[in-house]
Design an enzyme around this catalytic site. Sequence first.
Site, short mmCIF file in Angstrom:
data_model
loop_
_atom_site.label_atom_id
_atom_site.label_comp_id
_atom_site.label_asym_id
_atom_site.label_seq_id
_atom_site.Cartn_x
_atom_site.Cartn_y
_atom_site.Cartn_z
N CYS A 168 45.88 36.52 38.38
CA CYS A 168 46.03 35.37 39.27
C CYS A 168 45.96 34.08 38.46
O CYS A 168 46.76 33.16 38.66
CB CYS A 168 44.93 35.36 40.32
SG CYS A 168 45.39 36.13 41.87
N CYS A 184 45.26 29.31 48.19
CA CYS A 184 46.10 30.38 48.73
C CYS A 184 45.30 31.24 49.70
O CYS A 184 45.72 31.46 50.83
CB CYS A 184 46.64 31.28 47.62
SG CYS A 184 47.95 30.53 46.67
N HIS A 185 44.16 31.72 49.26
CA HIS A 185 43.49 32.79 49.97
C HIS A 185 42.60 32.34 51.11
O HIS A 185 42.17 33.16 51.91
CB HIS A 185 42.70 33.65 48.98
CG HIS A 185 43.60 34.40 48.04
ND1 HIS A 185 44.54 35.30 48.49
CD2 HIS A 185 43.72 34.36 46.69
CE1 HIS A 185 45.20 35.78 47.45
NE2 HIS A 185 44.74 35.24 46.35
N CYS A 241 29.28 63.39 32.56
CA CYS A 241 28.64 62.78 33.75
C CYS A 241 28.00 63.88 34.58
O CYS A 241 26.88 63.74 35.08
CB CYS A 241 29.67 62.07 34.63
SG CYS A 241 30.76 60.95 33.76
N CYS A 258 24.19 65.28 34.21
CA CYS A 258 23.04 64.67 34.90
C CYS A 258 23.28 64.59 36.41
O CYS A 258 22.40 64.85 37.20
CB CYS A 258 22.78 63.27 34.36
SG CYS A 258 22.23 63.27 32.65
N HIS A 259 24.48 64.19 36.78
CA HIS A 259 24.80 64.00 38.20
C HIS A 259 25.30 65.30 38.77
O HIS A 259 26.49 65.47 39.05
CB HIS A 259 25.82 62.88 38.35
CG HIS A 259 25.31 61.56 37.86
ND1 HIS A 259 24.31 60.87 38.50
CD2 HIS A 259 25.64 60.83 36.77
CE1 HIS A 259 24.05 59.75 37.82
NE2 HIS A 259 24.84 59.70 36.77
N CYS A 306 41.50 29.33 43.92
CA CYS A 306 41.64 30.57 44.71
C CYS A 306 41.80 30.22 46.19
O CYS A 306 42.65 30.77 46.89
CB CYS A 306 40.42 31.47 44.57
SG CYS A 306 39.80 31.67 42.90
#
Lengths: 109, 139, 283
Positions: C244, C202-203, C98, C101-102, C199
Amino acid sequence: MAENVKPRVRVPRSASAGEAFEIKTLISHKMESGQRKDSDGNPIPRSIINHFSCDFNGENVITAKLEGAISTNPYFQFEAVIQESGTFTFTWLDDDGSEYTDSKDITVG
Amino acid sequence: MQFTRRDTLKMGAGAAVATFMPFQAFADANEEAVMAFAGEMDIMDEGVELTAPEIAENGNTVPISVSAPGAVSILILAMGNPQPRVIEFGFGPLAGAQSASTRCRLAGTQDVVALAKMADGSIKRATSTVKVTIGGCGG
Amino acid sequence: MKKFTLSATIAASLALFAGSASAQVDLDAVLSIEGTTITTRAPAPDHLDIDEVISGWVYRASETQALQMDDFENPAMIFVDQAMDDWNRVEGTEGKSCASCHTNGPEEFAGLRAVLPRWDEARGQMMTMEDYINYNRVTYMGAEPLKLAKSRMNAMVALISLQSRGMPINVAIDGPVAEIWEQGREIYYTRVGQLDMACANCHEDNYGNMIRADRLSQGQTNGFPVYRLKNAKLTSDQGRFKGCMKNIRAEPFAVGSDEFRALELYVASRGNGLSSEGPSVRN
Protein backbone atom coordinates in the site's frame (compact mmCIF):
# COMPACT_ATOMS: atom_id res chain seq x y z
CA MET A 1 10.95 -31.37 -10.52
CA ALA A 2 9.30 -28.01 -9.91
CA GLU A 3 9.30 -26.93 -6.29
CA ASN A 4 6.56 -27.58 -3.80
CA VAL A 5 4.13 -29.21 -6.20
CA LYS A 6 1.35 -30.74 -4.16
CA PRO A 7 -1.93 -32.16 -5.48
CA ARG A 8 -5.27 -32.18 -3.64
CA VAL A 9 -8.33 -33.97 -4.82
CA ARG A 10 -11.88 -34.16 -3.55
CA VAL A 11 -13.74 -37.35 -4.36
CA PRO A 12 -16.77 -38.62 -2.44
CA ARG A 13 -16.11 -41.73 -0.34
CA SER A 14 -19.00 -43.57 -1.94
CA ALA A 15 -21.34 -43.26 -4.88
CA SER A 16 -24.29 -44.99 -6.50
CA ALA A 17 -23.64 -46.98 -9.64
CA GLY A 18 -24.55 -45.00 -12.72
CA GLU A 19 -25.12 -41.73 -10.85
CA ALA A 20 -22.80 -38.85 -11.80
CA PHE A 21 -20.92 -37.05 -9.03
CA GLU A 22 -18.48 -34.17 -8.81
CA ILE A 23 -14.72 -34.36 -8.51
CA LYS A 24 -12.47 -31.39 -7.82
CA THR A 25 -8.71 -31.26 -8.20
CA LEU A 26 -6.08 -28.69 -7.41
CA ILE A 27 -2.33 -28.78 -7.68
CA SER A 28 0.13 -26.19 -6.43
CA HIS A 29 2.20 -25.11 -9.40
CA LYS A 30 3.44 -21.70 -10.46
CA MET A 31 2.41 -22.15 -14.10
CA GLU A 32 5.07 -19.81 -15.47
CA SER A 33 3.34 -18.87 -18.69
CA GLY A 34 6.30 -17.76 -20.77
CA GLN A 35 4.77 -14.31 -21.16
CA ARG A 36 6.52 -12.66 -18.22
CA LYS A 37 9.85 -10.87 -18.37
CA ASP A 38 12.46 -10.65 -15.64
CA SER A 39 13.85 -7.39 -14.25
CA ASP A 40 16.41 -7.24 -17.10
CA GLY A 41 13.67 -7.53 -19.69
CA ASN A 42 14.49 -11.11 -20.67
CA PRO A 43 11.53 -13.44 -21.16
CA ILE A 44 11.12 -16.00 -18.39
CA PRO A 45 10.76 -19.38 -20.11
CA ARG A 46 7.48 -21.26 -19.96
CA SER A 47 7.26 -23.92 -17.29
CA ILE A 48 3.80 -25.28 -16.74
CA ILE A 49 1.73 -28.35 -16.10
CA ASN A 50 0.71 -29.17 -19.65
CA HIS A 51 -1.50 -32.23 -19.19
CA PHE A 52 -3.97 -33.62 -16.69
CA SER A 53 -5.76 -36.91 -16.68
CA CYS A 54 -8.27 -38.60 -14.39
CA ASP A 55 -8.83 -42.34 -14.79
CA PHE A 56 -10.85 -44.93 -12.90
CA ASN A 57 -9.89 -48.60 -12.80
CA GLY A 58 -7.94 -48.05 -15.98
CA GLU A 59 -10.66 -46.21 -17.92
CA ASN A 60 -10.53 -42.52 -18.69
CA VAL A 61 -12.84 -39.95 -17.13
CA ILE A 62 -11.32 -36.73 -18.47
CA THR A 63 -8.12 -35.34 -19.93
CA ALA A 64 -6.98 -31.76 -20.30
CA LYS A 65 -4.26 -30.16 -22.38
CA LEU A 66 -3.25 -27.02 -20.49
CA GLU A 67 -1.60 -23.89 -21.84
CA GLY A 68 0.09 -20.96 -20.11
CA ALA A 69 -3.26 -19.23 -19.72
CA ILE A 70 -4.32 -21.60 -16.95
CA SER A 71 -3.93 -19.83 -13.61
CA THR A 72 -1.32 -20.65 -11.01
CA ASN A 73 -2.39 -23.66 -8.94
CA PRO A 74 -4.48 -25.30 -11.68
CA TYR A 75 -7.98 -26.16 -10.55
CA PHE A 76 -10.46 -28.50 -12.21
CA GLN A 77 -14.00 -29.51 -11.46
CA PHE A 78 -15.72 -32.20 -13.49
CA GLU A 79 -18.12 -35.11 -13.19
CA ALA A 80 -17.55 -38.84 -13.16
CA VAL A 81 -19.91 -41.79 -13.36
CA ILE A 82 -18.90 -45.32 -12.36
CA GLN A 83 -20.48 -48.78 -12.02
CA GLU A 84 -18.20 -50.46 -9.46
CA SER A 85 -15.88 -49.73 -6.57
CA GLY A 86 -12.28 -48.93 -7.31
CA THR A 87 -9.60 -46.27 -7.45
CA PHE A 88 -9.41 -42.93 -9.18
CA THR A 89 -5.94 -41.97 -10.33
CA PHE A 90 -4.97 -38.40 -11.17
CA THR A 91 -1.91 -37.55 -13.22
CA TRP A 92 -0.36 -34.18 -13.96
CA LEU A 93 2.52 -33.80 -16.44
CA ASP A 94 5.03 -30.97 -16.16
CA ASP A 95 6.92 -29.28 -19.03
CA ASP A 96 10.12 -30.34 -17.25
CA GLY A 97 9.18 -34.00 -17.62
CA SER A 98 8.00 -34.58 -14.05
CA GLU A 99 4.83 -36.49 -13.36
CA TYR A 100 2.71 -35.89 -10.28
CA THR A 101 0.03 -38.32 -9.19
CA ASP A 102 -2.64 -38.79 -6.60
CA SER A 103 -5.30 -41.43 -6.08
CA LYS A 104 -8.53 -41.89 -4.17
CA ASP A 105 -10.57 -45.01 -3.48
CA ILE A 106 -14.33 -45.04 -3.77
CA THR A 107 -16.95 -47.63 -2.96
CA VAL A 108 -20.05 -48.20 -4.98
CA GLY A 109 -22.74 -49.47 -2.65
CA MET B 1 7.46 16.29 -20.71
CA GLN B 2 6.23 17.30 -17.28
CA PHE B 3 3.02 15.52 -16.32
CA THR B 4 0.74 17.23 -13.89
CA ARG B 5 -1.29 15.00 -11.62
CA ARG B 6 -4.34 15.83 -13.68
CA ASP B 7 -2.65 14.64 -16.88
CA THR B 8 -1.58 11.40 -15.24
CA LEU B 9 -5.07 10.78 -13.95
CA LYS B 10 -6.58 11.36 -17.38
CA MET B 11 -4.13 8.97 -19.00
CA GLY B 12 -4.70 6.37 -16.34
CA ALA B 13 -8.44 6.71 -16.74
CA GLY B 14 -8.14 6.34 -20.50
CA ALA B 15 -6.04 3.24 -20.18
CA ALA B 16 -8.35 1.71 -17.64
CA VAL B 17 -11.49 2.03 -19.78
CA ALA B 18 -9.91 1.20 -23.13
CA THR B 19 -11.11 -2.07 -24.59
CA PHE B 20 -8.24 -4.36 -25.43
CA MET B 21 -7.86 -4.41 -29.21
CA PRO B 22 -6.12 -7.52 -30.53
CA PHE B 23 -3.35 -6.85 -32.98
CA GLN B 24 -3.34 -8.44 -36.41
CA ALA B 25 -0.90 -11.07 -35.18
CA PHE B 26 -3.35 -12.14 -32.51
CA ALA B 27 -6.20 -12.31 -35.04
CA ASP B 28 -4.19 -14.72 -37.21
CA ALA B 29 -3.22 -16.86 -34.25
CA ASN B 30 -6.91 -17.00 -33.28
CA GLU B 31 -7.90 -18.21 -36.75
CA GLU B 32 -5.16 -20.81 -36.71
CA ALA B 33 -6.25 -22.12 -33.34
CA VAL B 34 -9.86 -22.42 -34.47
CA MET B 35 -8.89 -24.13 -37.76
CA ALA B 36 -6.60 -26.59 -35.99
CA PHE B 37 -9.55 -27.76 -33.89
CA ALA B 38 -12.50 -27.33 -36.23
CA GLY B 39 -10.88 -28.07 -39.57
CA GLU B 40 -13.25 -27.29 -42.44
CA MET B 41 -16.43 -27.92 -40.43
CA ASP B 42 -19.10 -25.26 -40.13
CA ILE B 43 -19.42 -23.84 -36.66
CA MET B 44 -22.87 -23.54 -35.09
CA ASP B 45 -23.47 -21.08 -32.27
CA GLU B 46 -25.48 -23.42 -30.10
CA GLY B 47 -25.21 -26.51 -27.94
CA VAL B 48 -22.46 -25.15 -25.70
CA GLU B 49 -22.81 -23.27 -22.46
CA LEU B 50 -19.88 -21.09 -21.40
CA THR B 51 -19.99 -19.47 -17.99
CA ALA B 52 -17.56 -16.64 -17.29
CA PRO B 53 -17.89 -13.52 -15.17
CA GLU B 54 -19.10 -10.35 -16.86
CA ILE B 55 -16.38 -8.45 -15.06
CA ALA B 56 -13.31 -10.33 -13.86
CA GLU B 57 -12.14 -8.92 -10.56
CA ASN B 58 -8.60 -9.88 -11.46
CA GLY B 59 -7.36 -11.07 -14.84
CA ASN B 60 -4.91 -13.44 -13.18
CA THR B 61 -7.56 -15.84 -11.90
CA VAL B 62 -10.83 -15.91 -13.85
CA PRO B 63 -13.18 -18.83 -13.10
CA ILE B 64 -14.76 -20.34 -16.24
CA SER B 65 -17.07 -23.31 -16.83
CA VAL B 66 -18.09 -25.02 -20.00
CA SER B 67 -20.71 -27.63 -20.79
CA ALA B 68 -21.63 -29.29 -24.09
CA PRO B 69 -23.77 -32.43 -23.76
CA GLY B 70 -22.57 -35.06 -26.19
CA ALA B 71 -19.19 -33.43 -26.84
CA VAL B 72 -16.02 -35.45 -27.32
CA SER B 73 -13.78 -32.50 -26.57
CA ILE B 74 -14.06 -28.81 -25.77
CA LEU B 75 -11.44 -26.19 -26.59
CA ILE B 76 -11.42 -22.86 -24.81
CA LEU B 77 -9.83 -19.88 -26.55
CA ALA B 78 -9.09 -16.43 -25.19
CA MET B 79 -9.29 -14.33 -28.33
CA GLY B 80 -7.40 -11.39 -26.84
CA ASN B 81 -4.55 -13.25 -25.16
CA PRO B 82 -1.06 -13.36 -26.72
CA GLN B 83 -1.76 -17.05 -27.38
CA PRO B 84 -5.42 -17.97 -27.74
CA ARG B 85 -5.42 -21.58 -26.53
CA VAL B 86 -6.36 -21.87 -22.88
CA ILE B 87 -7.30 -25.50 -22.40
CA GLU B 88 -8.67 -28.48 -24.30
CA PHE B 89 -10.78 -30.97 -22.37
CA GLY B 90 -11.29 -34.50 -23.65
CA PHE B 91 -14.17 -36.52 -22.18
CA GLY B 92 -13.68 -40.23 -21.62
CA PRO B 93 -16.21 -43.04 -21.23
CA LEU B 94 -16.51 -42.43 -17.48
CA ALA B 95 -17.20 -38.69 -17.70
CA GLY B 96 -20.41 -37.99 -15.75
CA ALA B 97 -21.15 -35.05 -18.00
CA GLN B 98 -19.35 -33.27 -20.82
CA SER B 99 -18.59 -30.31 -18.64
CA ALA B 100 -15.66 -28.90 -16.70
CA SER B 101 -14.58 -25.83 -14.75
CA THR B 102 -11.20 -24.23 -14.33
CA ARG B 103 -9.49 -20.88 -13.67
CA CYS B 104 -7.64 -18.98 -16.36
CA ARG B 105 -5.63 -15.84 -17.03
CA LEU B 106 -7.03 -13.16 -19.29
CA ALA B 107 -4.70 -10.43 -20.50
CA GLY B 108 -7.44 -7.84 -20.93
CA THR B 109 -11.07 -7.37 -21.85
CA GLN B 110 -11.83 -9.90 -24.60
CA ASP B 111 -14.04 -12.60 -25.98
CA VAL B 112 -13.65 -16.08 -24.56
CA VAL B 113 -14.78 -18.79 -26.98
CA ALA B 114 -15.66 -22.41 -26.26
CA LEU B 115 -15.59 -24.78 -29.23
CA ALA B 116 -17.09 -28.23 -28.74
CA LYS B 117 -16.39 -31.13 -31.08
CA MET B 118 -19.36 -33.50 -31.09
CA ALA B 119 -19.30 -37.26 -31.61
CA ASP B 120 -20.37 -36.80 -35.24
CA GLY B 121 -17.52 -34.36 -35.89
CA SER B 122 -19.70 -31.24 -35.94
CA ILE B 123 -18.49 -28.14 -34.13
CA LYS B 124 -20.55 -26.07 -31.72
CA ARG B 125 -19.57 -22.73 -30.20
CA ALA B 126 -20.36 -20.30 -27.39
CA THR B 127 -18.82 -16.88 -26.85
CA SER B 128 -18.64 -14.76 -23.74
CA THR B 129 -17.23 -11.25 -23.38
CA VAL B 130 -15.25 -10.79 -20.18
CA LYS B 131 -14.27 -7.32 -19.01
CA VAL B 132 -10.92 -7.39 -17.29
CA THR B 133 -10.22 -4.37 -15.14
CA ILE B 134 -6.77 -2.92 -14.79
CA GLY B 135 -7.10 -2.48 -11.07
CA GLY B 136 -6.89 0.55 -8.90
CA CYS B 137 -4.50 0.85 -6.08
CA GLY B 138 -3.72 -2.65 -4.90
CA GLY B 139 -4.19 -4.14 -8.37
CA MET C 1 3.68 23.52 -11.07
CA LYS C 2 0.14 24.01 -9.89
CA LYS C 3 -0.70 22.58 -6.50
CA PHE C 4 -3.76 20.35 -6.38
CA THR C 5 -5.52 19.53 -3.19
CA LEU C 6 -5.47 15.85 -2.54
CA SER C 7 -9.16 15.57 -1.86
CA ALA C 8 -9.96 17.25 -5.16
CA THR C 9 -7.73 14.74 -6.95
CA ILE C 10 -9.34 11.78 -5.24
CA ALA C 11 -12.79 13.18 -5.88
CA ALA C 12 -11.94 13.59 -9.56
CA SER C 13 -10.61 10.07 -10.00
CA LEU C 14 -13.51 8.54 -8.10
CA ALA C 15 -16.05 10.60 -10.03
CA LEU C 16 -14.61 9.32 -13.32
CA PHE C 17 -15.71 5.84 -12.35
CA ALA C 18 -18.87 6.60 -10.44
CA GLY C 19 -21.01 5.41 -13.30
CA SER C 20 -18.85 2.59 -14.63
CA ALA C 21 -20.21 -0.89 -15.08
CA SER C 22 -19.00 -2.45 -11.83
CA ALA C 23 -21.10 -4.85 -9.80
CA GLN C 24 -22.83 -3.25 -6.83
CA VAL C 25 -21.70 -4.18 -3.34
CA ASP C 26 -24.13 -6.58 -1.69
CA LEU C 27 -23.99 -5.64 1.97
CA ASP C 28 -26.37 -8.46 2.84
CA ALA C 29 -24.27 -11.28 1.43
CA VAL C 30 -23.74 -14.00 4.00
CA LEU C 31 -20.48 -15.87 4.43
CA SER C 32 -20.50 -19.37 5.76
CA ILE C 33 -17.44 -21.57 5.43
CA GLU C 34 -17.72 -25.32 5.95
CA GLY C 35 -20.65 -24.78 8.30
CA THR C 36 -19.10 -21.93 10.29
CA THR C 37 -20.92 -18.60 10.04
CA ILE C 38 -18.56 -15.72 9.59
CA THR C 39 -19.47 -12.30 10.95
CA THR C 40 -18.65 -9.93 8.12
CA ARG C 41 -20.42 -6.87 9.53
CA ALA C 42 -20.41 -5.73 13.14
CA PRO C 43 -20.96 -2.58 15.16
CA ALA C 44 -17.72 -0.63 15.17
CA PRO C 45 -15.60 -0.74 18.33
CA ASP C 46 -15.86 2.33 20.54
CA HIS C 47 -12.53 3.79 19.55
CA LEU C 48 -13.70 4.33 15.96
CA ASP C 49 -15.74 7.16 14.49
CA ILE C 50 -17.50 5.00 11.90
CA ASP C 51 -20.67 3.06 12.74
CA GLU C 52 -20.00 -0.33 11.32
CA VAL C 53 -17.00 -2.46 10.57
CA ILE C 54 -17.18 -4.54 7.41
CA SER C 55 -14.94 -7.37 6.25
CA GLY C 56 -13.14 -7.03 2.93
CA TRP C 57 -15.03 -10.11 1.75
CA VAL C 58 -18.19 -8.05 1.35
CA TYR C 59 -16.56 -5.77 -1.20
CA ARG C 60 -15.39 -8.44 -3.59
CA ALA C 61 -17.11 -9.71 -6.74
CA SER C 62 -19.38 -12.71 -6.24
CA GLU C 63 -16.96 -15.06 -8.02
CA THR C 64 -14.18 -14.05 -5.63
CA GLN C 65 -16.51 -14.40 -2.65
CA ALA C 66 -17.45 -17.89 -3.78
CA LEU C 67 -13.81 -18.99 -3.74
CA GLN C 68 -13.67 -18.49 -0.01
CA MET C 69 -16.82 -20.37 0.88
CA ASP C 70 -15.38 -23.83 0.57
CA ASP C 71 -12.04 -25.12 1.75
CA PHE C 72 -11.36 -26.89 -1.50
CA GLU C 73 -12.26 -23.90 -3.66
CA ASN C 74 -10.09 -21.66 -1.49
CA PRO C 75 -6.67 -21.62 -3.15
CA ALA C 76 -5.10 -20.52 0.16
CA MET C 77 -5.66 -24.01 1.52
CA ILE C 78 -2.89 -25.33 -0.66
CA PHE C 79 -0.51 -23.31 1.46
CA VAL C 80 -2.17 -24.55 4.64
CA ASP C 81 -1.36 -28.07 3.39
CA GLN C 82 2.23 -27.04 2.83
CA ALA C 83 2.35 -25.58 6.33
CA MET C 84 1.13 -28.92 7.74
CA ASP C 85 4.13 -30.54 6.09
CA ASP C 86 6.30 -27.89 7.71
CA TRP C 87 4.56 -28.51 11.02
CA ASN C 88 5.69 -32.11 10.89
CA ARG C 89 9.13 -31.40 9.53
CA VAL C 90 12.08 -31.91 11.90
CA GLU C 91 14.38 -28.94 11.66
CA GLY C 92 17.17 -27.38 13.73
CA THR C 93 19.73 -28.50 16.26
CA GLU C 94 17.22 -30.04 18.70
CA GLY C 95 15.89 -32.57 16.22
CA LYS C 96 12.30 -31.44 16.71
CA SER C 97 9.36 -30.39 14.63
CA CYS C 98 6.44 -28.21 15.72
CA ALA C 99 4.54 -31.45 16.25
CA SER C 100 7.12 -32.72 18.74
CA CYS C 101 5.96 -30.24 21.37
CA HIS C 102 2.49 -29.35 20.10
CA THR C 103 1.23 -32.89 20.27
CA ASN C 104 -2.42 -31.94 19.82
CA GLY C 105 -1.82 -30.41 16.42
CA PRO C 106 -2.42 -26.85 15.24
CA GLU C 107 -5.90 -27.11 16.82
CA GLU C 108 -4.10 -26.22 20.06
CA PHE C 109 -4.04 -22.67 18.78
CA ALA C 110 -7.78 -22.13 18.49
CA GLY C 111 -8.46 -18.54 19.44
CA LEU C 112 -4.90 -17.30 19.22
CA ARG C 113 -5.14 -15.50 15.89
CA ALA C 114 -8.20 -13.61 17.10
CA VAL C 115 -6.30 -11.84 19.87
CA LEU C 116 -3.00 -11.06 18.15
CA PRO C 117 -0.93 -8.97 18.29
CA ARG C 118 -0.87 -8.88 22.08
CA TRP C 119 1.33 -8.03 25.00
CA ASP C 120 3.14 -11.08 26.33
CA GLU C 121 4.24 -10.60 29.93
CA ALA C 122 6.68 -13.53 29.81
CA ARG C 123 8.35 -12.16 26.71
CA GLY C 124 8.20 -8.57 28.00
CA GLN C 125 7.00 -7.24 24.65
CA MET C 126 4.15 -7.21 22.18
CA MET C 127 4.07 -10.41 20.13
CA THR C 128 2.72 -10.96 16.63
CA MET C 129 1.97 -14.42 15.25
CA GLU C 130 5.29 -14.33 13.41
CA ASP C 131 7.07 -13.44 16.66
CA TYR C 132 5.65 -16.52 18.37
CA ILE C 133 6.48 -18.81 15.48
CA ASN C 134 10.06 -17.64 15.26
CA TYR C 135 10.59 -17.47 19.02
CA ASN C 136 9.60 -21.11 19.34
CA ARG C 137 11.61 -22.21 16.30
CA VAL C 138 14.76 -20.57 17.58
CA THR C 139 14.36 -21.41 21.27
CA TYR C 140 12.92 -24.92 21.22
CA MET C 141 13.87 -26.30 17.82
CA GLY C 142 17.22 -24.58 17.47
CA ALA C 143 16.07 -23.75 13.97
CA GLU C 144 16.54 -20.65 11.83
CA PRO C 145 13.75 -18.09 12.08
CA LEU C 146 11.42 -18.00 9.07
CA LYS C 147 11.69 -14.89 6.90
CA LEU C 148 8.85 -12.45 7.51
CA ALA C 149 6.25 -11.97 4.79
CA LYS C 150 7.75 -14.82 2.74
CA SER C 151 5.89 -17.94 1.69
CA ARG C 152 6.89 -20.41 4.44
CA MET C 153 6.02 -17.97 7.18
CA ASN C 154 2.81 -16.84 5.49
CA ALA C 155 1.75 -20.45 5.11
CA MET C 156 2.38 -21.23 8.78
CA VAL C 157 0.49 -18.10 9.81
CA ALA C 158 -2.36 -19.26 7.57
CA LEU C 159 -2.41 -22.69 9.23
CA ILE C 160 -2.62 -21.17 12.70
CA SER C 161 -5.06 -18.44 11.68
CA LEU C 162 -7.38 -21.11 10.34
CA GLN C 163 -7.80 -22.42 13.88
CA SER C 164 -9.58 -19.20 14.87
CA ARG C 165 -12.04 -19.24 12.01
CA GLY C 166 -15.32 -17.63 12.98
CA MET C 167 -14.08 -16.32 16.33
CA PRO C 168 -14.43 -12.59 16.92
CA ILE C 169 -11.32 -10.49 16.54
CA ASN C 170 -10.61 -9.16 20.01
CA VAL C 171 -7.37 -7.27 20.19
CA ALA C 172 -6.54 -5.36 23.37
CA ILE C 173 -5.71 -1.69 22.91
CA ASP C 174 -5.10 -0.69 26.52
CA GLY C 175 -2.65 -1.61 29.23
CA PRO C 176 0.93 -2.35 28.17
CA VAL C 177 0.11 -1.96 24.44
CA ALA C 178 -1.59 1.43 24.79
CA GLU C 179 1.42 3.42 23.65
CA ILE C 180 2.08 1.14 20.69
CA TRP C 181 -1.60 1.38 19.74
CA GLU C 182 -1.45 5.18 19.82
CA GLN C 183 1.61 5.10 17.61
CA GLY C 184 -0.24 2.83 15.17
CA ARG C 185 -3.23 5.12 15.16
CA GLU C 186 -1.08 8.12 14.39
CA ILE C 187 0.56 6.32 11.46
CA TYR C 188 -2.91 5.34 10.15
CA TYR C 189 -3.95 8.98 9.96
CA THR C 190 -0.65 10.45 8.70
CA ARG C 191 -0.34 11.37 5.04
CA VAL C 192 2.75 9.98 3.33
CA GLY C 193 4.34 9.67 -0.05
CA GLN C 194 4.14 11.48 -3.36
CA LEU C 195 0.41 10.91 -3.43
CA ASP C 196 0.26 12.38 0.06
CA MET C 197 -2.35 9.98 1.38
CA ALA C 198 -3.01 8.33 4.72
CA CYS C 199 -4.56 4.89 5.22
CA ALA C 200 -7.69 6.68 6.43
CA ASN C 201 -8.18 8.60 3.17
CA CYS C 202 -9.12 5.41 1.36
CA HIS C 203 -10.12 2.97 4.05
CA GLU C 204 -12.12 5.27 6.31
CA ASP C 205 -13.21 8.11 4.03
CA ASN C 206 -13.90 6.12 0.87
CA TYR C 207 -14.64 2.49 1.62
CA GLY C 208 -17.27 1.18 -0.77
CA ASN C 209 -16.19 3.59 -3.51
CA MET C 210 -14.16 2.69 -6.55
CA ILE C 211 -10.53 3.71 -6.89
CA ARG C 212 -10.06 3.42 -10.65
CA ALA C 213 -11.24 -0.13 -11.21
CA ASP C 214 -10.87 -1.49 -7.67
CA ARG C 215 -13.56 -1.47 -5.00
CA LEU C 216 -12.12 0.01 -1.79
CA SER C 217 -12.66 -1.92 1.41
CA GLN C 218 -12.18 -0.77 4.99
CA GLY C 219 -8.69 -2.23 4.91
CA GLN C 220 -9.50 -4.71 7.68
CA THR C 221 -7.01 -7.43 8.57
CA ASN C 222 -9.47 -9.96 10.00
CA GLY C 223 -9.01 -12.07 6.87
CA PHE C 224 -5.24 -12.15 6.81
CA PRO C 225 -3.20 -13.88 5.62
CA VAL C 226 -4.87 -13.36 2.30
CA TYR C 227 -4.65 -15.30 -0.95
CA ARG C 228 -4.56 -12.57 -3.55
CA LEU C 229 -5.80 -13.44 -7.02
CA LYS C 230 -3.41 -10.80 -8.32
CA ASN C 231 -0.30 -12.80 -7.49
CA ALA C 232 -1.78 -16.19 -6.68
CA LYS C 233 -0.16 -16.48 -3.29
CA LEU C 234 -0.53 -15.52 0.37
CA THR C 235 0.11 -11.99 1.57
CA SER C 236 0.63 -11.04 5.21
CA ASP C 237 -0.76 -7.88 6.80
CA GLN C 238 2.60 -6.15 7.03
CA GLY C 239 3.37 -7.34 3.52
CA ARG C 240 0.23 -5.55 2.37
CA PHE C 241 1.05 -2.41 4.35
CA LYS C 242 4.32 -2.30 2.43
CA GLY C 243 2.49 -2.72 -0.88
CA CYS C 244 0.00 0.00 0.00
CA MET C 245 2.76 2.44 0.90
CA LYS C 246 4.49 1.72 -2.38
CA ASN C 247 1.21 2.38 -4.17
CA ILE C 248 1.13 5.80 -2.51
CA ARG C 249 4.74 6.28 -3.73
CA ALA C 250 5.99 6.46 -0.17
CA GLU C 251 9.13 4.87 1.16
CA PRO C 252 7.59 1.92 3.01
CA PHE C 253 8.49 1.08 6.58
CA ALA C 254 10.29 -2.25 6.82
CA VAL C 255 8.33 -5.42 7.46
CA GLY C 256 8.99 -6.18 11.12
CA SER C 257 9.74 -2.53 11.96
CA ASP C 258 8.28 -0.88 15.05
CA GLU C 259 6.10 1.26 12.79
CA PHE C 260 4.51 -1.68 11.01
CA ARG C 261 4.12 -3.60 14.26
CA ALA C 262 2.28 -0.65 15.76
CA LEU C 263 0.18 -0.33 12.61
CA GLU C 264 -0.61 -4.05 12.68
CA LEU C 265 -1.94 -3.70 16.23
CA TYR C 266 -3.97 -0.63 15.41
CA VAL C 267 -5.45 -1.99 12.17
CA ALA C 268 -6.28 -5.30 13.86
CA SER C 269 -8.19 -3.40 16.55
CA ARG C 270 -10.25 -1.61 13.89
CA GLY C 271 -11.74 -5.01 13.14
CA ASN C 272 -12.69 -5.97 16.69
CA GLY C 273 -16.05 -7.73 16.41
CA LEU C 274 -15.55 -9.13 12.91
CA SER C 275 -14.84 -12.84 12.64
CA SER C 276 -11.34 -14.10 12.08
CA GLU C 277 -11.51 -15.21 8.45
CA GLY C 278 -7.99 -16.20 7.54
CA PRO C 279 -6.81 -17.44 5.22
CA SER C 280 -9.19 -15.49 3.00
CA VAL C 281 -9.40 -14.76 -0.73
CA ARG C 282 -9.21 -11.25 -2.11
CA ASN C 283 -8.26 -9.71 -5.41
